[in-house]
Design a protein around this motif. Structure first.
Motif, PDB file in Angstrom:
ATOM      1  N   SER A 180       0.811  -1.128  -0.133  1.00  0.00           N
ATOM      2  CA  SER A 180       0.099   0.158  -0.168  1.00  0.00           C
ATOM      3  C   SER A 180       0.944   1.032   0.108  1.00  0.00           C
ATOM      4  O   SER A 180       0.326   2.420   0.121  1.00  0.00           O
ATOM      5  N   CYS A 181       2.031   1.188  -0.307  1.00  0.00           N
ATOM      6  CA  CYS A 181       3.213   2.211  -0.412  1.00  0.00           C
ATOM      7  C   CYS A 181       3.201   2.764  -1.450  1.00  0.00           C
ATOM      8  O   CYS A 181       3.280   2.068  -2.586  1.00  0.00           O
ATOM      9  N   GLY A 182       3.137   4.288  -1.641  1.00  0.00           N
ATOM     10  CA  GLY A 182       3.304   4.874  -2.706  1.00  0.00           C
ATOM     11  C   GLY A 182       4.843   4.793  -3.697  1.00  0.00           C
ATOM     12  O   GLY A 182       4.811   5.006  -4.800  1.00  0.00           O
ATOM     13  N   TYR A 183       5.808   4.470  -2.896  1.00  0.00           N
ATOM     14  CA  TYR A 183       6.815   4.058  -3.401  1.00  0.00           C
ATOM     15  C   TYR A 183       7.326   2.694  -3.834  1.00  0.00           C
ATOM     16  O   TYR A 183       8.407   2.491  -4.341  1.00  0.00           O
ATOM     17  N   PHE A 184       6.369   1.810  -3.965  1.00  0.00           N
ATOM     18  CA  PHE A 184       6.530   0.430  -4.221  1.00  0.00           C
ATOM     19  C   PHE A 184       6.236   0.404  -5.671  1.00  0.00           C
ATOM     20  O   PHE A 184       5.639   0.609  -6.080  1.00  0.00           O
ATOM     21  N   LEU A 185       7.511  -0.081  -6.432  1.00  0.00           N
ATOM     22  CA  LEU A 185       7.332  -0.423  -7.814  1.00  0.00           C
ATOM     23  C   LEU A 185       7.187  -1.817  -7.959  1.00  0.00           C
ATOM     24  O   LEU A 185       8.327  -2.794  -7.943  1.00  0.00           O
ATOM     25  N   PRO A 186       6.323  -2.448  -8.560  1.00  0.00           N
ATOM     26  CA  PRO A 186       6.023  -4.087  -8.714  1.00  0.00           C
ATOM     27  C   PRO A 186       6.771  -4.229  -9.936  1.00  0.00           C
ATOM     28  O   PRO A 186       7.316  -3.658 -10.752  1.00  0.00           O
ATOM     29  N   MET A 187       7.253  -5.635  -9.725  1.00  0.00           N
ATOM     30  CA  MET A 187       8.093  -6.245 -10.830  1.00  0.00           C
ATOM     31  C   MET A 187       7.548  -6.762 -12.042  1.00  0.00           C
ATOM     32  O   MET A 187       6.283  -6.865 -11.688  1.00  0.00           O
ATOM     33  N   ALA A 188       8.009  -6.880 -13.045  1.00  0.00           N
ATOM     34  CA  ALA A 188       7.540  -7.595 -14.255  1.00  0.00           C
ATOM     35  C   ALA A 188       7.442  -8.995 -14.276  1.00  0.00           C
ATOM     36  O   ALA A 188       8.298  -9.675 -13.715  1.00  0.00           O
ATOM     37  N   GLY A 189       6.621  -9.588 -14.779  1.00  0.00           N
ATOM     38  CA  GLY A 189       6.956 -11.147 -15.005  1.00  0.00           C
ATOM     39  C   GLY A 189       6.178 -11.778 -13.788  1.00  0.00           C
ATOM     40  O   GLY A 189       5.282 -11.290 -13.111  1.00  0.00           O
ATOM     41  N   ALA A 190       6.657 -13.127 -13.882  1.00  0.00           N
ATOM     42  CA  ALA A 190       5.990 -13.954 -12.659  1.00  0.00           C
ATOM     43  C   ALA A 190       6.006 -13.341 -11.319  1.00  0.00           C
ATOM     44  O   ALA A 190       5.451 -13.818 -10.588  1.00  0.00           O
ATOM     45  N   LEU A 191       7.462 -12.645 -10.924  1.00  0.00           N
ATOM     46  CA  LEU A 191       7.368 -12.330  -9.567  1.00  0.00           C
ATOM     47  C   LEU A 191       6.630 -11.176  -9.207  1.00  0.00           C
ATOM     48  O   LEU A 191       6.747 -10.495  -8.202  1.00  0.00           O
ATOM     49  N   ARG A 192       5.930 -10.575 -10.143  1.00  0.00           N
ATOM     50  CA  ARG A 192       5.306  -9.506  -9.889  1.00  0.00           C
ATOM     51  C   ARG A 192       4.236  -9.581  -8.688  1.00  0.00           C
ATOM     52  O   ARG A 192       3.947  -8.555  -8.066  1.00  0.00           O
ATOM     53  N   ARG A 193       3.701 -10.730  -8.628  1.00  0.00           N
ATOM     54  CA  ARG A 193       2.572 -11.187  -7.603  1.00  0.00           C
ATOM     55  C   ARG A 193       2.989 -11.154  -6.469  1.00  0.00           C
ATOM     56  O   ARG A 193       2.381 -10.912  -5.449  1.00  0.00           O
ATOM     57  N   SER A 194       4.319 -11.128  -5.937  1.00  0.00           N
ATOM     58  CA  SER A 194       4.953 -11.155  -4.815  1.00  0.00           C
ATOM     59  C   SER A 194       6.152 -10.175  -4.200  1.00  0.00           C
ATOM     60  O   SER A 194       6.197  -9.801  -3.095  1.00  0.00           O
ATOM     61  N   PHE A 195       6.740  -9.497  -5.530  1.00  0.00           N
ATOM     62  CA  PHE A 195       7.907  -8.541  -5.163  1.00  0.00           C
ATOM     63  C   PHE A 195       7.725  -7.643  -5.927  1.00  0.00           C
ATOM     64  O   PHE A 195       7.229  -7.294  -7.032  1.00  0.00           O
ATOM     65  N   GLY A 196       8.467  -6.476  -5.569  1.00  0.00           N
ATOM     66  CA  GLY A 196       8.637  -5.352  -6.167  1.00  0.00           C
ATOM     67  C   GLY A 196      10.003  -4.475  -5.724  1.00  0.00           C
ATOM     68  O   GLY A 196      10.974  -5.148  -4.992  1.00  0.00           O
ATOM     69  N   VAL A 197      10.157  -3.384  -6.063  1.00  0.00           N
ATOM     70  CA  VAL A 197      11.278  -2.588  -5.723  1.00  0.00           C
ATOM     71  C   VAL A 197      10.997  -1.283  -5.003  1.00  0.00           C
ATOM     72  O   VAL A 197      10.150  -0.657  -5.430  1.00  0.00           O
ATOM     73  N   CYS A 198      11.701  -1.067  -3.983  1.00  0.00           N
ATOM     74  CA  CYS A 198      11.589   0.005  -3.039  1.00  0.00           C
ATOM     75  C   CYS A 198      12.183   1.285  -3.427  1.00  0.00           C
ATOM     76  O   CYS A 198      13.559   1.129  -3.929  1.00  0.00           O
ATOM     77  N   ALA A 199      11.495   2.332  -3.813  1.00  0.00           N
ATOM     78  CA  ALA A 199      12.088   3.738  -4.456  1.00  0.00           C
ATOM     79  C   ALA A 199      11.955   4.707  -3.535  1.00  0.00           C
ATOM     80  O   ALA A 199      11.977   5.994  -3.823  1.00  0.00           O
ATOM     81  N   ASN A 200      11.910   4.618  -2.140  1.00  0.00           N
ATOM     82  CA  ASN A 200      11.897   5.434  -1.012  1.00  0.00           C
ATOM     83  C   ASN A 200      13.282   5.768  -0.603  1.00  0.00           C
ATOM     84  O   ASN A 200      13.810   4.955   0.134  1.00  0.00           O
ATOM     85  N   ALA A 201      13.821   7.066  -0.722  1.00  0.00           N
ATOM     86  CA  ALA A 201      15.278   7.444  -0.057  1.00  0.00           C
ATOM     87  C   ALA A 201      15.242   7.242   1.526  1.00  0.00           C
ATOM     88  O   ALA A 201      16.446   7.237   1.979  1.00  0.00           O
TER      89      ALA A 201
END
Length: 346
Positions: A180-201
């Motif tokens: 639910s965080c606005g800085y969360f970037l979902p991953m592409a492909g099959a891992l999109r359902r469980s993982f993403g990248v954090c973009a919060n400094a």
């Protein structure tokens, strides 16, 4: 398995075996003879204690043998071998298997693994140039190999169990999740359902792969809990705290005297306490009453002053009193004593 019979000729060749061990060892490194073991028919090994400080519990092993129907013993091999209680190095592991995640540094190169179960071919050549170019573009800029299903599963499990998963301490204490965080970037492909990248400094996971149920205190929608303002209590004045100061008075009136003596009034203009020896502390007091000479009372001619009997003689009974002397007046002496007490208290 048949038991090997001892060979008396080989077992008796202790001196020969010791000489062979001393030929390769340092001076004084060969100790007592420990045992002889039959390795096969007409083959025996003599063992000697190793006295080297760097090889505790090691043994010098000398293998001797002889030919059939001969009493001549020869030395086959001489070694320094460990026993069951010796300190030995760990078994050798190939370089490719010794490297663990996190070991590579600047300039290091990981060895190529041709049959890597975590990878699979990125595309297969079909013979059609247009089809192959399209597949090369779609499958990631012409990468020869991409993650296999097994490789994705291993990576997902490693990330989920790591410091950026839901079991990390920062995630357990976080008020909200990364999903639910606005800085969360979902991953592409099959891992999109469980993982993403954090973009919060401000997050400790900035630039890292995080799980959807990870979290931290830098969530975009979380704020500090609001507290109601507490009213300030009125200031408290301590009535019991009193500052004591010595009042410097300009006038002190002393009106104490013996009952029979007349009352004398003394005005003190200046009081000075002078230092004196320890045996007799004194206070210097200057007063107007002690310095001023009182006026003598008028004496009538009918009643002349009575003569005195020497310096300490007493007056005649019924004779009128003469003029009062300030230094011997009881009222003045009492007043001076009172002033001295007041000066001492101050």
């Amino acid at each position: 398995m048949a038991t090997i019979k001892p060979d008396p000729t080989l077992t008796a060749a202790v001196d020969l075996a010791r000489s062979a061990a001393e030929s390769i060892a340092e001076a004084g490194a060969v100790g007592d003879h420990l045992a002889v073991v039959m390795e096969g028919e007409r083959v025996a090994t003599h063992q000697f204690a190793c006295l080297s400080a760097g090889y505790p519990d090691w043994r010098w092993s000398v293998t001797v043998t002889r030919v059939a129907r001969s009493k001549h013993v020869t030395v086959s091999e001489t070694h320094l071998l460990p026993s069951e209680t010796s300190i030995v190095s760990p078994p050798w592991v190939p370089y490719a298997e010794r490297i663990a995640p996190g070991d590579l540094g600047p300039g290091d190169i990981n060895p190529y693994v041709e049959q890597d179960p975590n990878l699979e071919a990125g595309f297969e050549a079909t013979g059609d140039e247009d089809v192959d170019q399209m597949a090369q573009w779609e499958l990631g800029l012409g990468r020869k190999r991409v993650l296999s299903a097994e490789g994705r599963e291993d990576a997902a499990q490693r990330w989920y169990d790591g410091d950026n998963g839901p079991t990390a301490e920062v995630a357990v204490k976080a008020p909200e999740r990364c999903s639910s965080c606005g800085y969360f970037l979902p991953m592409a492909g099959a891992l999109r359902r469980s993982f993403g990248v954090c973009a919060n400094a401000w997050s400790p996971s900035d630039g890292r792969v995080v799980t959807l149920d990870h979290g931290c205190g830098a969530h975009s929608e979380v704020d500090l809990p609001a507290h109601d303002p507490r009213p300030l209590d009125p200031p408290v004045v301590d009535d019991l705290a009193v500052d004591l100061e010595v009042a410097h008075t300009s006038e002190v009136t002393v009106a104490e005297a013996p009952g029979d003596a007349p009352t004398a009034e003394v005005t003190v203009a200046e009081m000075t306490v002078a230092e004196a020896p320890e045996e007799a502390p004194t206070a210097e007091v200057t007063d107007e009453a002690s310095t001023a000479q009182p006026e003598p009372e008028p004496v009538t001619e009918a009643t002349p002053p009575a003569p005195r009997r020497g310096r300490r003689g007493s007056r005649r009974a019924g004779a009128p009193a003469g003029p009062a002397t300030p230094r011997t007046d009881p009222a003045t002496d009492a007043a001076a004593q009172r002033v001295a007490e007041l000066v001492g208290d101050a």
